[in-house]
Design a protein around this motif. Sequence first.
Motif, PDB file in Angstrom:
ATOM      1  N   VAL A 162       0.852  -1.184   0.000  1.00 32.09           N
ATOM      2  CA  VAL A 162       0.000   0.000   0.000  1.00 32.09           C
ATOM      3  C   VAL A 162       0.891   1.238   0.000  1.00 32.09           C
ATOM      4  N   ILE A 163       0.408   2.289  -0.650  1.00 28.76           N
ATOM      5  CA  ILE A 163       1.100   3.582  -0.602  1.00 28.76           C
ATOM      6  C   ILE A 163       0.171   4.564   0.102  1.00 28.76           C
ATOM      7  N   ALA A 164       0.731   5.348   1.015  1.00 29.14           N
ATOM      8  CA  ALA A 164      -0.088   6.368   1.685  1.00 29.14           C
ATOM      9  C   ALA A 164       0.465   7.744   1.322  1.00 29.14           C
ATOM     10  N   TYR A 165      -0.418   8.575   0.779  1.00 20.69           N
ATOM     11  CA  TYR A 165      -0.031   9.963   0.487  1.00 20.69           C
ATOM     12  C   TYR A 165      -0.402  10.831   1.671  1.00 20.69           C
ATOM     13  N   GLU A 166       0.614  11.436   2.261  1.00 18.82           N
ATOM     14  CA  GLU A 166       0.391  12.312   3.405  1.00 18.82           C
ATOM     15  C   GLU A 166       1.074  13.642   3.166  1.00 18.82           C
ATOM     16  N   PRO A 167       0.315  14.646   2.737  1.00 19.62           N
ATOM     17  CA  PRO A 167       0.927  15.965   2.627  1.00 19.62           C
ATOM     18  C   PRO A 167       1.284  16.430   4.045  1.00 19.62           C
ATOM     19  N   VAL A 168       2.544  16.658   4.295  1.00 21.89           N
ATOM     20  CA  VAL A 168       3.003  16.915   5.675  1.00 21.89           C
ATOM     21  C   VAL A 168       2.269  18.117   6.271  1.00 21.89           C
ATOM     22  N   TRP A 169       1.950  19.097   5.426  1.00 22.35           N
ATOM     23  CA  TRP A 169       1.292  20.313   5.896  1.00 22.35           C
ATOM     24  C   TRP A 169      -0.152  20.063   6.340  1.00 22.35           C
ATOM     25  N   ALA A 170      -0.680  18.889   6.028  1.00 25.15           N
ATOM     26  CA  ALA A 170      -2.077  18.605   6.404  1.00 25.15           C
ATOM     27  C   ALA A 170      -2.169  17.655   7.598  1.00 25.15           C
ATOM     28  N   ILE A 171      -1.031  17.237   8.140  1.00 25.24           N
ATOM     29  CA  ILE A 171      -1.061  16.242   9.213  1.00 25.24           C
ATOM     30  C   ILE A 171      -1.268  16.909  10.562  1.00 25.24           C
ATOM     31  N   GLY A 172      -2.345  16.561  11.215  1.00 27.17           N
ATOM     32  CA  GLY A 172      -2.606  17.053  12.564  1.00 27.17           C
ATOM     33  C   GLY A 172      -2.881  18.546  12.620  1.00 27.17           C
ATOM     34  N   THR A 173      -3.053  19.181  11.461  1.00 31.42           N
ATOM     35  CA  THR A 173      -3.223  20.631  11.436  1.00 31.42           C
ATOM     36  C   THR A 173      -4.677  21.038  11.257  1.00 31.42           C
ATOM     37  N   GLY A 174      -5.510  20.069  10.890  1.00 32.71           N
ATOM     38  CA  GLY A 174      -6.890  20.420  10.564  1.00 32.71           C
ATOM     39  C   GLY A 174      -7.004  20.875   9.114  1.00 32.71           C
ATOM     40  N   LEU A 175      -5.878  21.120   8.464  1.00 30.92           N
ATOM     41  CA  LEU A 175      -5.912  21.476   7.032  1.00 30.92           C
ATOM     42  C   LEU A 175      -5.992  20.178   6.238  1.00 30.92           C
ATOM     43  N   THR A 176      -6.835  20.149   5.250  1.00 29.95           N
ATOM     44  CA  THR A 176      -6.902  18.950   4.403  1.00 29.95           C
ATOM     45  C   THR A 176      -6.736  19.388   2.966  1.00 29.95           C
ATOM     46  N   ALA A 177      -6.012  18.589   2.194  1.00 32.83           N
ATOM     47  CA  ALA A 177      -5.945  18.869   0.767  1.00 32.83           C
ATOM     48  C   ALA A 177      -7.352  18.653   0.204  1.00 32.83           C
ATOM     49  N   THR A 178      -7.739  19.452  -0.770  1.00 33.82           N
ATOM     50  CA  THR A 178      -9.095  19.297  -1.320  1.00 33.82           C
ATOM     51  C   THR A 178      -9.188  17.967  -2.081  1.00 33.82           C
ATOM     52  N   PRO A 179     -10.388  17.376  -2.133  1.00 33.03           N
ATOM     53  CA  PRO A 179     -10.510  16.070  -2.788  1.00 33.03           C
ATOM     54  C   PRO A 179      -9.942  16.062  -4.216  1.00 33.03           C
ATOM     55  N   ASP A 180     -10.132  17.143  -4.982  1.00 34.58           N
ATOM     56  CA  ASP A 180      -9.612  17.102  -6.359  1.00 34.58           C
ATOM     57  C   ASP A 180      -8.085  17.172  -6.396  1.00 34.58           C
ATOM     58  N   LYS A 181      -7.501  17.891  -5.451  1.00 35.82           N
ATOM     59  CA  LYS A 181      -6.022  17.914  -5.405  1.00 35.82           C
ATOM     60  C   LYS A 181      -5.482  16.564  -4.936  1.00 35.82           C
TER      61      LYS A 181
END
Length: 250
Positions: A162-181
């Motif tokens: 499995v591969i997990a994409y984790e934008p570091v800026w969205a981890i634990g910050t409450g910020l989420t990448a938008t579904p289309d991004k």
Amino acid sequence: MRKKLVAGNWKMHGSRKMADGLVREIVEGLEDGVDVLVIPPMVYLADLVHKYGDRGLGFGAQTISEHPEQGAFTGEISGSMVRDVGAKWTLVGHSERRQYYHETDALLSRKFRTACDAGLTPIYCVGETQEEHEAGKAEEVIGRQLGAVIDVYGVEAFRTGVIAYEPVWAIGTGLTATPDKVQKIHAFIRSQVAKKDVNISLLTRVLYGGSVKPANAADLFAQPDVDGGLIGGAALVASDFLEICAAARR
Ligand SMILES: O=C[C@H](O)COP(=O)(O)O
């Protein structure tokens, strides 16, 4: 059709009592149609697998040693030991391991190999930092992180891995990448696997991790290349985690 997978990474949270209570609530609320994993702190893993390992829930480690054999490596836990207590999965290259413990691509490619050789299924984590994100370098960074594994060992491991994409800026910050991004990056990740083997790329599950909550899970999981989630904070609350699992079944 890839079956969705939801993995709860507890990071360094919990106690023996909390771990038992949380897993009990999760197994009681589990429903078919989605694979679910719990990735607790290592000291709780053996007890949890022993007690709940036959209740339809998978278990994994947050990291393993890169050393394949037993030896004088104080503090390390091998992939074989994790497998020995009945866990079947391990994270490799979580961004917090890359960031705080300086785990490099070269080290992680060794850990990846060690995990596979020990009979564990790796969840290989990739993702760009805030700075890399702002500089428009996400694909370059993720391509390099993926290359560290697939250029060295090939893509065969991603038939089940499995591969997990984790934008570091969205981890634990409450910020989420938008579904289309998120979809765009996941499609890019799949294309990197497809460059080596198209059939395997269609089997590889690509998870999204970064402030997934009950409120945003369904939109994220509706994207065609999002095959589930790697959940941090929301995995510590049984009702939230179960709601996220339910969103993955739709
Ligand atoms: O392993 C999980 C990820 O780092 C996401 O964590 P988070 O859901 O708390 O943002």
